[in-house]
Design an enzyme around this catalytic site. Structure first.
Site, PDB file in Angstrom:
ATOM      1  N   ASN A   9       0.878  -1.180   0.000  1.00  0.00           N
ATOM      2  CA  ASN A   9       0.000   0.000   0.000  1.00  0.00           C
ATOM      3  C   ASN A   9       0.909   1.221   0.000  1.00  0.00           C
ATOM      4  O   ASN A   9       1.497   1.561   1.027  1.00  0.00           O
ATOM      5  CB  ASN A   9      -0.888  -0.041   1.257  1.00  0.00           C
ATOM      6  CG  ASN A   9      -1.742   1.202   1.389  1.00  0.00           C
ATOM      7  OD1 ASN A   9      -1.771   2.046   0.498  1.00  0.00           O
ATOM      8  ND2 ASN A   9      -2.434   1.327   2.509  1.00  0.00           N
ATOM      9  N   TRP A  10       1.029   1.833  -1.159  1.00  0.00           N
ATOM     10  CA  TRP A  10       1.967   2.959  -1.278  1.00  0.00           C
ATOM     11  C   TRP A  10       1.426   4.228  -0.622  1.00  0.00           C
ATOM     12  O   TRP A  10       2.132   5.212  -0.507  1.00  0.00           O
ATOM     13  CB  TRP A  10       2.286   3.225  -2.756  1.00  0.00           C
ATOM     14  CG  TRP A  10       3.056   2.121  -3.438  1.00  0.00           C
ATOM     15  CD1 TRP A  10       3.476   0.944  -2.876  1.00  0.00           C
ATOM     16  CD2 TRP A  10       3.517   2.089  -4.804  1.00  0.00           C
ATOM     17  NE1 TRP A  10       4.165   0.185  -3.799  1.00  0.00           N
ATOM     18  CE2 TRP A  10       4.200   0.861  -4.994  1.00  0.00           C
ATOM     19  CE3 TRP A  10       3.409   2.970  -5.884  1.00  0.00           C
ATOM     20  CZ2 TRP A  10       4.773   0.503  -6.217  1.00  0.00           C
ATOM     21  CZ3 TRP A  10       3.983   2.611  -7.104  1.00  0.00           C
ATOM     22  CH2 TRP A  10       4.655   1.396  -7.271  1.00  0.00           C
ATOM     23  N   LYS A  11       0.157   4.215  -0.238  1.00  0.00           N
ATOM     24  CA  LYS A  11      -0.486   5.384   0.380  1.00  0.00           C
ATOM     25  C   LYS A  11      -0.233   6.626  -0.483  1.00  0.00           C
ATOM     26  O   LYS A  11      -0.159   6.509  -1.699  1.00  0.00           O
ATOM     27  CB  LYS A  11      -0.006   5.548   1.832  1.00  0.00           C
ATOM     28  CG  LYS A  11      -0.186   4.252   2.634  1.00  0.00           C
ATOM     29  CD  LYS A  11      -0.005   4.422   4.114  1.00  0.00           C
ATOM     30  CE  LYS A  11      -0.219   3.082   4.807  1.00  0.00           C
ATOM     31  NZ  LYS A  11      -0.119   3.153   6.263  1.00  0.00           N
ATOM     32  N   HIS A  95      -9.524   1.094   4.934  1.00  0.00           N
ATOM     33  CA  HIS A  95      -8.234   1.261   5.610  1.00  0.00           C
ATOM     34  C   HIS A  95      -8.411   2.167   6.823  1.00  0.00           C
ATOM     35  O   HIS A  95      -9.221   3.093   6.805  1.00  0.00           O
ATOM     36  CB  HIS A  95      -7.197   1.849   4.646  1.00  0.00           C
ATOM     37  CG  HIS A  95      -5.814   1.787   5.205  1.00  0.00           C
ATOM     38  ND1 HIS A  95      -5.340   2.731   6.085  1.00  0.00           N
ATOM     39  CD2 HIS A  95      -4.827   0.871   5.054  1.00  0.00           C
ATOM     40  CE1 HIS A  95      -4.106   2.395   6.442  1.00  0.00           C
ATOM     41  NE2 HIS A  95      -3.766   1.275   5.831  1.00  0.00           N
ATOM     42  N   GLU A  97      -6.747   4.533   7.927  1.00  0.00           N
ATOM     43  CA  GLU A  97      -6.548   5.972   7.678  1.00  0.00           C
ATOM     44  C   GLU A  97      -7.808   6.585   7.071  1.00  0.00           C
ATOM     45  O   GLU A  97      -8.117   7.747   7.312  1.00  0.00           O
ATOM     46  CB  GLU A  97      -5.307   6.173   6.793  1.00  0.00           C
ATOM     47  CG  GLU A  97      -4.032   5.949   7.608  1.00  0.00           C
ATOM     48  CD  GLU A  97      -2.893   5.282   6.875  1.00  0.00           C
ATOM     49  OE1 GLU A  97      -2.878   5.290   5.627  1.00  0.00           O
ATOM     50  OE2 GLU A  97      -1.994   4.744   7.559  1.00  0.00           O
ATOM     51  N   GLU A 167      -5.154  -4.904  10.640  1.00  0.00           N
ATOM     52  CA  GLU A 167      -4.139  -3.878  10.845  1.00  0.00           C
ATOM     53  C   GLU A 167      -4.423  -3.156  12.162  1.00  0.00           C
ATOM     54  O   GLU A 167      -5.243  -2.222  12.194  1.00  0.00           O
ATOM     55  CB  GLU A 167      -4.148  -2.869   9.700  1.00  0.00           C
ATOM     56  CG  GLU A 167      -3.865  -3.485   8.339  1.00  0.00           C
ATOM     57  CD  GLU A 167      -3.300  -2.460   7.355  1.00  0.00           C
ATOM     58  OE1 GLU A 167      -2.214  -2.702   6.838  1.00  0.00           O
ATOM     59  OE2 GLU A 167      -3.941  -1.411   7.147  1.00  0.00           O
ATOM     60  N   GLY A 173       2.732   2.318  10.852  1.00  0.00           N
ATOM     61  CA  GLY A 173       3.678   3.418  10.697  1.00  0.00           C
ATOM     62  C   GLY A 173       4.395   3.801  11.988  1.00  0.00           C
ATOM     63  O   GLY A 173       5.025   4.847  12.069  1.00  0.00           O
ATOM     64  N   SER A 213       3.696  -2.067  10.352  1.00  0.00           N
ATOM     65  CA  SER A 213       5.150  -2.111  10.563  1.00  0.00           C
ATOM     66  C   SER A 213       5.791  -3.434  10.151  1.00  0.00           C
ATOM     67  O   SER A 213       6.758  -3.881  10.781  1.00  0.00           O
ATOM     68  CB  SER A 213       5.496  -1.769  12.019  1.00  0.00           C
ATOM     69  OG  SER A 213       5.053  -0.451  12.318  1.00  0.00           O
ATOM     70  N   GLY A 235       5.056   1.410   4.677  1.00  0.00           N
ATOM     71  CA  GLY A 235       6.381   2.013   4.497  1.00  0.00           C
ATOM     72  C   GLY A 235       7.389   1.126   3.782  1.00  0.00           C
ATOM     73  O   GLY A 235       8.088   1.585   2.866  1.00  0.00           O
TER      74      GLY A 235
END
Ligand code: 13P
Length: 253
Positions: A9-11, A95, A97, A167, A173, A213, A235
């Site tokens: 997931n490159w966000k 997600h 976020e 998650e 992160g 992570s 990440g």
């Protein structure tokens, strides 16, 4: 046997040139002999360019979200049909976020799940608790509420097309990864919920990824847990070496 799925997931990261370079590196170095499925989820605006790079490879393209309506006056939104048009097979939905920063709710996520399935897109449905929810002993109740709300009216046949990503929000992160015991316990709970709502055959087929992570140094242990069937990586998916290091750490399935 569930095949491991490692998804990146490159966000909201990278520019166009970097996105193309990363996809090109992955394409060059991912060996199909490794018995894992690989997917990458770039930002919407780079899907077309990355799709061109991945064309003819076994690396699957995914998006990070979609809107549930088919088309129309929804300024700024992207439909599932548009994602299909770009060559997407997967779409991340719910997600944390989007839930916590953008206020997305289970009923909205449920509509997105149905819209994605209707178009043949495979949802990667994210669930996970906040730190205060874990500390209050509410983890199981939170993920149950998210599962029930997001999967309302999903049939058994449709459920087999869905990937669940557990998650824990406190692990995203932060460098704080769930312990093996914490991850396995929630994954086993999620599988039991699927079994109770559907049947043991469906529960045995659905892949449940861990996210939060994940990096090459902890991936081997997490991915060898009995109910962890892959990873959703933030990440560490932004560097080919790290992402492929996670793939390399996955036990053969
Ligand atoms: P990190 O791997 O950066 O913790 O992000 C996890 C995540 O949110 C993937 O969707």
């Amino acid at each position: 046997m569930r095949k491991t799925l490692i998804a990146g997931n490159w966000k909201m990261n990278l520019n166009r040139a970097q996105a193309i370079a990363l996809a090109t590196d992955l394409k060059g170095e991912f060996s199909t002999e490794k018995k894992v499925d690989l997917a990458i989820c770039p930002p919407f605006v780079y899907l077309d360019a990355v799709s061109t790079v991945l064309n003819g490879t076994s690396i699957s393209l995914g998006a990070q979200d979609m809107y549930f309506e088919k088309e129309g006056a929804f300024t700024g939104e992207i439909s599932g049909a548009m994602l299909g048009d770009m060559g997407c097979h997967h779409v991340i939905l719910g997600h944390s976020e989007r839930r916590h920063i953008l206020g997305e709710t289970d009923p909205v996520i449920n509509k997105k799940v149905h819209a994605a399935l209707a178009l043949g897109l495979k949802p990667i449905l994210c669930v996970g608790e906040l730190l205060e929810e874990r500390e209050a002993g509410k983890t199981q109740a939170v993920v149950r509420r998210q599962m029930e709300g997001s999967l309302k009216d999903v049939s058994a046949a449709q459920m087999e097309e869905i990937v669940i990503a557990y998650e824990p929000v406190w692990a995203i992160g932060t460098g704080k990864v769930a312990t093996s015991q914490q991850a396995q316990s929630v994954h086993a709970d999620l599988r039991m919920m699927i079994e109770a709502c559907y049947n043991p055959a469906v529960a045995g087929k659905v892949r449940i990824q861990y996210g939060g992570s994940v990096k090459p140094s902890n991936a081997g242990e997490l991915l060898s847990l009995p109910d962890v069937d892959g990873a959703l990586v933030g990440g560490a998916s932004l560097k080919a070496e790290d992402f492929l290091g996670i793939v390399a750490a996955a036990p053969a399935t």
